[in-house]
Design a protein around this motif. Structure first.
Motif, short mmCIF file in Angstrom:
data_model
loop_
_atom_site.label_atom_id
_atom_site.label_comp_id
_atom_site.label_asym_id
_atom_site.label_seq_id
_atom_site.Cartn_x
_atom_site.Cartn_y
_atom_site.Cartn_z
N GLY A 34 -65.88 70.60 -64.66
CA GLY A 34 -66.02 70.29 -63.25
C GLY A 34 -67.14 69.28 -63.07
N GLY A 35 -66.85 68.16 -62.42
CA GLY A 35 -67.84 67.12 -62.23
C GLY A 35 -68.22 66.98 -60.76
N THR A 36 -68.27 65.74 -60.31
CA THR A 36 -68.60 65.50 -58.91
C THR A 36 -67.84 64.30 -58.40
N ASP A 37 -67.72 64.21 -57.10
CA ASP A 37 -66.97 63.13 -56.44
C ASP A 37 -67.88 62.49 -55.40
N LEU A 38 -68.31 61.26 -55.66
CA LEU A 38 -69.18 60.56 -54.72
C LEU A 38 -68.39 59.76 -53.70
N ALA B 121 -74.69 58.30 -59.29
CA ALA B 121 -73.70 58.88 -60.20
C ALA B 121 -74.26 58.99 -61.62
N ILE B 122 -74.97 57.95 -62.06
CA ILE B 122 -75.56 57.97 -63.40
C ILE B 122 -76.61 59.07 -63.48
N ARG B 123 -77.46 59.17 -62.48
CA ARG B 123 -78.50 60.21 -62.48
C ARG B 123 -77.87 61.61 -62.46
N TRP B 124 -76.81 61.77 -61.68
CA TRP B 124 -76.15 63.07 -61.62
C TRP B 124 -75.62 63.47 -63.00
N VAL C 161 -76.71 62.54 -65.92
CA VAL C 161 -77.85 62.88 -66.79
C VAL C 161 -78.38 64.27 -66.44
N ASP C 162 -78.52 64.55 -65.16
CA ASP C 162 -79.07 65.84 -64.73
C ASP C 162 -78.12 66.99 -65.01
N ASN C 163 -76.85 66.67 -65.30
CA ASN C 163 -75.87 67.70 -65.60
C ASN C 163 -75.46 67.68 -67.07
N ASN C 164 -76.46 67.33 -67.90
CA ASN C 164 -76.40 67.56 -69.35
C ASN C 164 -75.47 66.62 -70.12
N ALA C 165 -75.24 65.42 -69.60
CA ALA C 165 -74.49 64.44 -70.38
C ALA C 165 -75.31 63.99 -71.58
N ASP C 166 -74.68 63.94 -72.75
CA ASP C 166 -75.31 63.40 -73.95
C ASP C 166 -75.00 61.92 -74.12
N VAL C 167 -73.84 61.51 -73.59
CA VAL C 167 -73.37 60.13 -73.63
C VAL C 167 -72.81 59.82 -72.25
N VAL C 168 -73.08 58.60 -71.74
CA VAL C 168 -72.52 58.17 -70.45
C VAL C 168 -71.65 56.95 -70.70
N GLY D 70 -82.57 53.41 -66.81
CA GLY D 70 -83.83 53.77 -67.45
C GLY D 70 -84.05 55.27 -67.45
N TYR D 71 -83.67 55.93 -66.37
CA TYR D 71 -83.77 57.39 -66.26
C TYR D 71 -82.95 58.05 -67.38
N ALA D 72 -81.74 57.54 -67.61
CA ALA D 72 -80.88 58.09 -68.66
C ALA D 72 -81.47 57.87 -70.05
#
Length: 416
Positions: free
Chosen positions: A107-111, A180-183, A185-192, A210-212
């Motif tokens: 389950g992800g998110t929808d912006l 979306a990128i920050r979300w 990362v904050d939800n445990n992505a190892d690769v984007v 940079g945050y990622a």
């Protein structure tokens, strides 16, 4: 075959357009900040719930696609499958109903439509990208993802497509793309995976990247399909620390649409690529969008097989193990997943300047936990090496002392 590719954001429009590719005859680009280019028309089966236009029917393809013939997943999967690794797909959503993605999509998110979980895909782009990464084997299908045990984290940011050569449909603005990128990362992505292009440098997006990177996440991005229009500088691919991916065809030659520039780090299959369509079936498409997930999938394999490597070291290994390419525009060369996993060479590659991220004084719990795990692994390795050294020394001493004692007729002292 349609040409999909990275969806570009174009500043200066009322709503920044997010498109997957140029069409076969792209508009002439005179000002890349004001071009309207959009997704190719979808050619997928079924329709995700609440999509305004149902995609066309797509049939299953049993033939083994050429990228799999090149990369031979059957050689990779005894070593690594991406198990335990999460790959975020920031795209048009990922349809988890496809049988080859069953059980692989979180389950992800929808912006675009608040309240969604990212699993609605009205155009098929994100579903196709996700299948290149994580499609599981299935009867009647020749498609197989490079990292079939990886988890896909969908982040929906667009439903744009091309109708009669014109881009239609909604997209998010660059600030929301950064969110979306920050979300992810904050939800445990190892690769984007970012099969997207912005032809302008946005501070929010730069900071999100940079945050990622600061949180040890591998960021992979398409370099764009506008080589015939002057190679406008693509972001996020052009940011330091991001792996920029170009496209090649089955002959190993750079695709004519694939952009050329210092932002190209390596290339991967991006022409006549077979992928899953929403709901069921498959379609073929081209674009650097579809070269990007081959690299993201290989990064997932590396994060499983070499968990001690940092994101920077993973990127360095992918480049240092790439196969030589026939000319300019290929970066370090052509992606080689097997070499990336098995070769002992390939580490971090120095970059000319760091990405400046937003200041954050709070320690990141996921990053701290990951650093602790790697520290524990290093301590165990040192301990094992020390114990092994002591054992070896003991064996050597026994080998030297016992024969000498025998020659001198050594006997143990009489305890009585």
């Amino acid at each position: 075959m349609s040409r999909y590719g990275p969806r570009p954001f174009f500043p200066g429009l009322a709503a920044a357009l997010l498109a997957a590719s140029v069409t076969a005859a792209p508009a002439v680009v005179t000002d890349p900040t004001a071009v309207t280019v959009a997704l190719a028309a979808p050619v997928a089966a079924g329709m995700a719930p609440n999509c305004a236009t149902p995609p066309a029917l797509a049939r299953s393809v049993s033939a083994v696609p050429w990228p799999q013939q090149r990369y031979a997943p059957e050689r990779l999967h005894p070593l690594a499958t991406g198990a335990g690794v999460t790959v975020a797909v920031v795209d048009s959503g990922v349809d988890r109903r496809h049988p080859q993605l069953a059980g692989r999509v979180l389950g992800g998110t929808d912006l675009l439509d608040p309240g969604g979980d990212g699993t609605r895909d009205c155009v098929g782009h994100g579903t196709g990208v996700a299948s290149i990464i994580a499609a599981v084997p299935h009867d009647g299908s020749g498609l197989r993802g490079l990292a079939p045990a990886a988890r896909i984290l969908p982040v929906r940011v667009s439903e744009q497509q091309v109708v009669d050569g014109q881009g239609t449909g909604r997209t998010v603005a660059p600030d929301d793309f950064a969110r979306a990128i920050r979300w992810a990362v904050d939800n445990n992505a190892d690769v984007v995976n970012l099969s997207v292009v912005l032809y302008a440098d946005h501070t929010a997006v730069r900071d999100a990247v940079g945050y990622a990177l600061a949180r040890d996440v591998v960021v992979v991005a398409a370099v764009g399909n506008l080589h015939g229009n002057g190679d406008p500088r693509p972001y996020p691919a052009a940011y330091e620390g991001v792996l920029g991916v170009g496209a090649i065809g089955a002959d190993g030659v750079r695709a004519d649409f694939s952009q050329v520039g210092s932002y190209v780090d390596l290339v991967a299959p991006g022409s006549d690529v077979l992928m899953a369509a929403p709901g069921q079936g498959h379609h073929r498409a081209e674009g650097t969008s579809y070269a990007t997930p081959f690299v993201a999938a290989t990064a997932a394999l590396l994060r499983e097989y070499h968990p001690e490597l940092s994101a920077e070291e993973v990127a360095g290994r992918l480049k240092s193990t790439a196969d030589p390419a026939p000319g300019n525009g290929y970066g370090a060369g052509v992606l080689n997943p097997y070499r990336a996993i098995t070769e002992t060479t390939g580490g971090a590659v120095a970059r000319s300047a760091p990405v400046i991220a937003l200041a954050d004084d709070r320690p990141d719990p996921a990053l701290v936990a990951q650093q602790n795990r790697r520290a524990d692994a290093r301590q165990r390795a040192v301990l094992l090496a020390t114990v092994g050294g002591v054992v070896v020394v003991g064996i050597v001493l026994v080998a030297l002392v016992v024969p000498r004692g025998a020659r001198r007729r050594w006997r143990p002292a009489d305890p009585n």
